[in-house]
Write a protein that holds these residues in place. Structure first.
Motif, short mmCIF file in Angstrom:
data_model
loop_
_atom_site.label_atom_id
_atom_site.label_comp_id
_atom_site.label_asym_id
_atom_site.label_seq_id
_atom_site.Cartn_x
_atom_site.Cartn_y
_atom_site.Cartn_z
N SER A 32 34.59 37.71 38.69
CA SER A 32 35.38 38.32 39.76
C SER A 32 36.77 38.64 39.24
O SER A 32 37.26 38.02 38.30
CB SER A 32 35.46 37.37 40.96
N LYS A 63 32.63 47.17 41.81
CA LYS A 63 33.37 46.31 40.87
C LYS A 63 32.44 45.39 40.09
O LYS A 63 32.76 44.23 39.82
CB LYS A 63 34.46 45.53 41.58
N THR A 64 31.28 45.93 39.69
CA THR A 64 30.30 45.13 38.96
C THR A 64 29.95 45.72 37.60
O THR A 64 29.26 45.07 36.82
CB THR A 64 29.00 45.01 39.77
N ARG A 80 38.78 39.30 31.33
CA ARG A 80 39.77 39.39 32.40
C ARG A 80 41.11 38.84 31.94
O ARG A 80 41.18 37.82 31.27
CB ARG A 80 39.27 38.57 33.60
N ASN A 103 41.40 33.91 50.68
CA ASN A 103 40.40 33.94 49.61
C ASN A 103 40.97 34.58 48.35
O ASN A 103 40.74 34.11 47.23
CB ASN A 103 39.15 34.67 50.06
N THR A 104 41.74 35.66 48.52
CA THR A 104 42.36 36.31 47.36
C THR A 104 43.35 35.37 46.69
O THR A 104 43.40 35.27 45.47
CB THR A 104 43.06 37.61 47.80
N ASP A 107 41.43 32.83 44.78
CA ASP A 107 40.89 33.42 43.55
C ASP A 107 41.95 33.41 42.45
O ASP A 107 41.64 33.11 41.30
CB ASP A 107 40.43 34.86 43.80
N GLN A 111 41.67 31.44 38.84
CA GLN A 111 41.87 32.07 37.55
C GLN A 111 42.88 31.28 36.71
O GLN A 111 42.70 31.12 35.50
CB GLN A 111 42.31 33.52 37.73
#
Length: 136
Positions: A32, A63-64, A80, A103-104, A107, A111
């Motif tokens: 992600s 975005k995959t 990433r 959630n963002t 994330d 990371q």
């Protein structure tokens, strides 16, 4: 080229490595990311950029996947980088807090954990090698 492209631990900075032969892809993105600019794509060790030029690549709307804008050959590494110095969301007093914003933000924290875990595991490996050399 990034130094974190080896075998991935569960919380390590992820990457995808594949080899293309006269193809434009697509190459799957196995992790992600928050912004398209967070994705780094290397072809034969050279960093490519996201865009419409013939030497560039594009990321699909889901975005995959990454697809090159022309046929290429060589090892492709998709990894990433994360902007961990700037918050992706800022919450102001009295405003509503949305699940998507939380959630963002989580994330971004995940990371940070992944990158630091990888750095720590590299340091542990260096210490183990130093101890092995001392034992010999």
């Amino acid at each position: 080229m990034p130094q974190n492209l080896g075998a991935n631990l569960p919380l390590q900075t992820p990457s995808t490595t594949t080899t293309l032969s006269s193809s434009d892809g697509p190459v799957n993105i196995s992790f992600s990311f928050i912004n398209d600019a967070d994705v780094l794509v290397f072809l034969g060790g050279t960093l490519r950029t996201n865009g419409t030029g013939s030497d560039n690549y594009t990321i699909n709307t889901a975005k995959t996947q990454v697809t090159f804008n022309n046929t290429v050959s060589g090892e492709v590494i998709v990894t990433r980088k994360s902007d961990l110095l700037n918050k992706v969301r800022t919450f102001t007093p009295g405003s509503s807090v949305r699940a998507a914003d939380l959630n963002t933000q989580f994330d971004q924290v995940m990371q940070l954990v992944q990158i630091n875990l990888h750095i720590l595991s590299l340091q542990e490996a260096e210490v183990l090698v130093e101890h092995m050399i001392l034992l010999v």
